[in-house]
Design a protein around this motif. Structure first.
Motif, PDB file in Angstrom:
ATOM      1  N   TYR A  96       0.860  -1.177   0.000  1.00 54.72           N
ATOM      2  CA  TYR A  96       0.000   0.000   0.000  1.00 54.72           C
ATOM      3  C   TYR A  96       0.899   1.230   0.000  1.00 54.72           C
ATOM      4  CZ  TYR A  96      -3.695  -3.213   1.317  1.00 54.72           C
ATOM      5  OH  TYR A  96      -4.593  -4.251   1.335  1.00 54.72           O
ATOM      6  N   MET A  97       0.749   2.060  -1.037  1.00 55.57           N
ATOM      7  CA  MET A  97       1.476   3.319  -1.079  1.00 55.57           C
ATOM      8  C   MET A  97       0.485   4.435  -0.766  1.00 55.57           C
ATOM      9  SD  MET A  97       3.526   5.411  -4.078  1.00 55.57           S
ATOM     10  CE  MET A  97       4.709   4.142  -4.435  1.00 55.57           C
ATOM     11  N   TYR A  98       0.722   5.100   0.360  1.00 57.80           N
ATOM     12  CA  TYR A  98      -0.038   6.284   0.724  1.00 57.80           C
ATOM     13  C   TYR A  98       0.754   7.483   0.207  1.00 57.80           C
ATOM     14  CZ  TYR A  98      -2.840   3.281   3.656  1.00 57.80           C
ATOM     15  OH  TYR A  98      -3.677   2.298   4.094  1.00 57.80           O
ATOM     16  N   ARG A 128      -4.443   2.602  -8.385  1.00 53.32           N
ATOM     17  CA  ARG A 128      -4.891   3.634  -7.450  1.00 53.32           C
ATOM     18  C   ARG A 128      -6.357   3.490  -7.093  1.00 53.32           C
ATOM     19  NH1 ARG A 128      -1.719   8.984  -9.351  1.00 53.32           N
ATOM     20  NH2 ARG A 128      -1.651   8.002 -11.354  1.00 53.32           N
ATOM     21  N   TYR A 129      -6.688   3.879  -5.887  1.00 52.21           N
ATOM     22  CA  TYR A 129      -8.081   4.103  -5.528  1.00 52.21           C
ATOM     23  C   TYR A 129      -8.520   5.351  -6.292  1.00 52.21           C
ATOM     24  CZ  TYR A 129      -7.626   0.952  -1.453  1.00 52.21           C
ATOM     25  OH  TYR A 129      -7.437  -0.114  -0.627  1.00 52.21           O
ATOM     26  N   ASP A 130      -9.746   5.375  -6.767  1.00 54.93           N
ATOM     27  CA  ASP A 130     -10.207   6.517  -7.559  1.00 54.93           C
ATOM     28  C   ASP A 130     -10.342   7.802  -6.759  1.00 54.93           C
ATOM     29  OD1 ASP A 130     -10.310   5.307 -10.046  1.00 54.93           O
ATOM     30  OD2 ASP A 130     -12.378   4.637  -9.786  1.00 54.93           O
ATOM     31  N   GLU A 131     -10.654   7.680  -5.480  1.00 54.05           N
ATOM     32  CA  GLU A 131     -10.884   8.849  -4.639  1.00 54.05           C
ATOM     33  C   GLU A 131      -9.876   8.886  -3.496  1.00 54.05           C
ATOM     34  OE1 GLU A 131     -13.072  11.197  -5.402  1.00 54.05           O
ATOM     35  OE2 GLU A 131     -13.695  10.044  -7.168  1.00 54.05           O
ATOM     36  N   PRO A 132      -9.649  10.061  -2.916  1.00 50.76           N
ATOM     37  CA  PRO A 132      -8.755  10.136  -1.762  1.00 50.76           C
ATOM     38  C   PRO A 132      -9.336   9.330  -0.595  1.00 50.76           C
ATOM     39  CG  PRO A 132      -9.852  12.248  -2.134  1.00 50.76           C
ATOM     40  CD  PRO A 132     -10.220  11.354  -3.269  1.00 50.76           C
TER      41      PRO A 132
END
Length: 177
Positions: A96-98, A128-132
């Motif tokens: 997981y890259m934050y 990526r997740y689409d949203e923050p």
């Protein structure tokens, strides 16, 4: 995983005209992986080129191989201007890259900073997740909208296991109160 002691001092030099800025290390599969903001030293504006993360690998921290950059800023998305401050954790075989995603909302003049996440199983291909996943609207003591105030910050996530509670994670970040 425990990393071996480095065999010698070395310097990771990013390909010209970039220099590394804000980075994350992870050791996996016999390699040190370094992810960093690629800052173009020829750019007329300090942060104007920070649009992706460089990726370099090394077996000994002395010799480095550069791989293709990852997670380029996405036009028309919440992270369309900059990507900053990667931190990487591994949980159950998934990385997981934050990171901080930055945009300037339409009609505004200030940077809006939020935390996003991308996942990988090989440290090369990222989804990526689409949203923050986190923003100042969820923090009652922080400015709720960094696009409204010059100098407002909500960035630089650092994620780590909670040393006091097994299975729980902590995230530290910069925010303007």
């Amino acid at each position: 995983l425990a990393a071996p002691a480095p065999s010698g001092a070395g310097t990771m030099i990013a390909p010209y005209p970039y220099r590394p800025k804000e980075f994350a290390f992870i050791y996996e599969g016999g390699l040190f992986h370094l992810f960093y903001i690629r800052h173009n030293i020829l750019a007329p504006h300090l942060d104007s080129t920070e649009v992706d993360f460089g990726h370099a690998v090394s077996q000994d921290l002395a010799s480095w191989t550069h791989l293709e950059p990852v997670l380029r800023a996405r036009p028309g998305k919440w992270d369309d201007l900059h990507v900053w401050s990667p931190t990487i954790i591994r949980e159950n075989g998934v990385y997981y890259m934050y990171y901080t995603g930055v945009t300037i909302p339409p009609g505004q003049s200030h940077l809006y900073q939020r935390t996003g996440v991308a996942t990988s199983t090989d440290l090369v291909s990222w989804e990526r997740y689409d949203e923050p996943v986190f923003d100042a609207n969820r923090v009652p003591w922080a400015f709720a909208d960094s696009s409204q105030y010059p100098g407002c910050q909500f960035r630089d996530p650092f994620v780590m296991p909670d040393p006091g509670v097994s299975g729980r994670w902590l995230m530290y970040y910069v925010a303007t109160p």
